[in-house]
Design a protein around this motif. Structure first.
Motif, short mmCIF file in Angstrom:
data_model
loop_
_atom_site.label_atom_id
_atom_site.label_comp_id
_atom_site.label_asym_id
_atom_site.label_seq_id
_atom_site.Cartn_x
_atom_site.Cartn_y
_atom_site.Cartn_z
N LEU A 340 0.94 -1.15 0.10
CA LEU A 340 0.05 -0.09 0.09
C LEU A 340 0.75 1.35 -0.04
CD1 LEU A 340 -2.74 -1.07 2.63
CD2 LEU A 340 -2.99 -0.67 0.15
N THR A 341 1.87 1.30 0.89
CA THR A 341 2.62 2.37 0.69
C THR A 341 3.65 2.75 -0.75
OG1 THR A 341 3.17 2.05 3.06
CG2 THR A 341 4.86 3.27 1.81
N PHE A 342 4.01 1.42 -1.33
CA PHE A 342 4.49 1.86 -2.53
C PHE A 342 3.40 2.11 -3.54
CE2 PHE A 342 7.57 -1.83 -1.48
CZ PHE A 342 8.52 -0.93 -0.87
N MET A 343 2.18 1.56 -3.25
CA MET A 343 1.07 2.29 -4.22
C MET A 343 0.79 3.72 -4.03
SD MET A 343 -1.31 -1.16 -4.04
CE MET A 343 -2.69 -0.15 -4.09
N GLY A 344 0.90 4.01 -2.84
CA GLY A 344 0.73 5.52 -2.54
C GLY A 344 1.93 6.28 -2.91
N ASP A 345 3.00 6.00 -3.10
CA ASP A 345 4.05 6.82 -3.45
C ASP A 345 4.05 7.07 -4.98
OD1 ASP A 345 4.96 7.22 -0.85
OD2 ASP A 345 6.70 5.64 -1.26
N ALA A 346 3.63 5.81 -5.73
CA ALA A 346 3.67 6.00 -7.04
C ALA A 346 2.38 6.79 -7.38
CB ALA A 346 3.66 4.58 -7.58
N LEU A 347 1.38 6.87 -6.95
CA LEU A 347 0.17 7.58 -7.15
C LEU A 347 0.51 8.94 -6.89
CD1 LEU A 347 -2.76 7.17 -8.14
CD2 LEU A 347 -3.57 7.01 -5.52
N ARG A 348 1.03 9.15 -5.79
CA ARG A 348 1.52 10.72 -5.51
C ARG A 348 2.39 11.34 -6.62
NH1 ARG A 348 4.71 11.14 -0.26
NH2 ARG A 348 6.40 10.01 -1.88
N ASP A 349 3.11 10.54 -6.96
CA ASP A 349 4.25 10.99 -8.21
C ASP A 349 3.29 11.16 -9.31
OD1 ASP A 349 6.27 10.89 -6.55
OD2 ASP A 349 6.80 8.94 -6.81
#
Length: 358
Positions: A340-349
């Motif tokens: 979930l954290t990796f998905m959130g970072d990618a979504l933010r970028d």
């Protein structure tokens, strides 16, 4: 001259993305983040497996052929007499006698890959509980004799579905309250801010303890109580976006044309204010999973008997020698939060306006 022409013709033309919609460009930027993209695929695969948990891990066969008749025990309960037993009670398909009856000539049973359910007690285990990983129980059993793999699969499903529900309710309430504050401003904004300050100062944990003592514990009660406090953080971001966007020219032009406040909010302001909402969704899901796990660990969460990652962590604390309980439960929890954290970072970028032309 010819050399320069050859060099120019051999270079790869840049990828044209300006003709795509903003959503497609954001999706392409998300896919270029390999860690976030593969985290999304792996998380979706884990959720799909958990949603099909009855097919993956179940103590009832998926299909049985006995004396020329077909039975579907995964959907229907059959008495023991149906398969040559002596009692009218529900069939225990782990009973060696029933297994022997279903394996005679012409009879067969199709079991799930893991032939244990979340509440199955293995009365025929060869080692005392909690027992370590073996050929029968791949990840071992807990202190009650329940299969740990089945507990993790069903507990993961409970945690993810609860997190989705809590995130959806909190996001909806946060969008509504933040939009009202940011659009109308003035006394409306001031009244909401004072209410949020008072409401946010209430001791949430104490309220959970009081309500768990008064009412029977349930996921619905827990969802309602956490939803009462889970919207405040997101409403601040939506409020800030509305306060900034309501002064832009396209909003003033819509007002001068007589467009209603509802249309301005839903058609103009809200689509341009959802970037922080979408960006924070994976992180809000992580917080919801951690909240449920923590409350279950303290005994304030789901009802007894419900598969729970927090309960397994509590068992691991109480049974230090049974290292497999803590290890595998902690691994599932960490992997879920990392995805979930990796998905959130990618979504933010992907939604970063500074990278809109990349």
């Amino acid at each position: 001259m010819f050399g320069s022409i050859l060099v120019l013709s051999s270079t790869k033309p840049p990828q044209m993305t300006h003709g795509l919609s903003p959503g497609r460009r954001a999706w392409q930027r998300f896919r270029r983040n390999r860690l976030g993209y593969w985290s999304l695929l792996l998380f979706c695969a884990l959720v799909l497996v958990s949603l099909l948990a009855e097919v993956v891990s179940n103590d009832r066969p998926l299909l049985v052929r006995y004396q020329g008749e077909l039975y579907v025990p995964v959907f229907k309960d059959y008495s023991e007499k149906t398969f040559g037993g002596d009692f009218e009670a529900s069939t225990d398909y782990l009973d060696p006698f029933i297994r022997q009856r279903l394996s005679t000539e012409g009879n067969w049973a199709l079991f799930a890959p893991n032939p244990y359910g979340p509440k199955t007690l293995n009365y025929f285990a060869k080692a005392p509980n909690p027992s370590g990983p073996s050929s029968d129980n791949w990840l071992g059993t807990d202190d009650r004799g329940r299969d740990l793999l089945a507990q993790l699969i069903y507990g993961f499903r409970v945690s993810v579905l609860f997190a989705l529900a809590l995130t959806s309710i909190g996001t909806l309430l946060g969008i509504i309250t933040g939009a009202l504050q940011g659009f109308f401003g003035g006394k409306t904004d001031l009244a909401f801010q004072r209410f949020i300050e008072i409401w946010g100062s209430m001791p949430e944990l104490y309220l959970l303890i009081i309500f768990s003592a008064v009412f029977a514990p349930s996921l619905a009660l827990l969802l309602v109580l956490l939803s009462l406090f889970g919207w405040m953080g997101l409403s601040d971001y939506v409020r800030a976006e509305f306060l900034r966007n309501r002064q832009l020219d396209y909003v003033r032009a819509a007002r001068s044309l007589g467009v209603s406040n509802w249309q301005i909010i839903t058609r103009h302001l809200l689509p341009n204010s959802l970037t922080p909402v979408v960006t924070f969704l994976p992180f809000r899901m992580s917080g919801a999973i951690l909240a449920l796990t923590s409350l279950d660990f303290l005994g304030l969460g789901v009802p007894p008997g419900t598969p729970s990652l927090g309960e397994l962590l509590s068992q691991g604390k109480n049974n230090i020698d049974a290292w497999w309980i803590s290890l595998f439960t902690f691994a599932v929890l960490v992997i879920t939060l990392l995805l979930l954290t990796f998905m959130g970072d990618a979504l933010r970028d992907a939604l970063d306006p500074r990278k809109a032309d990349q």
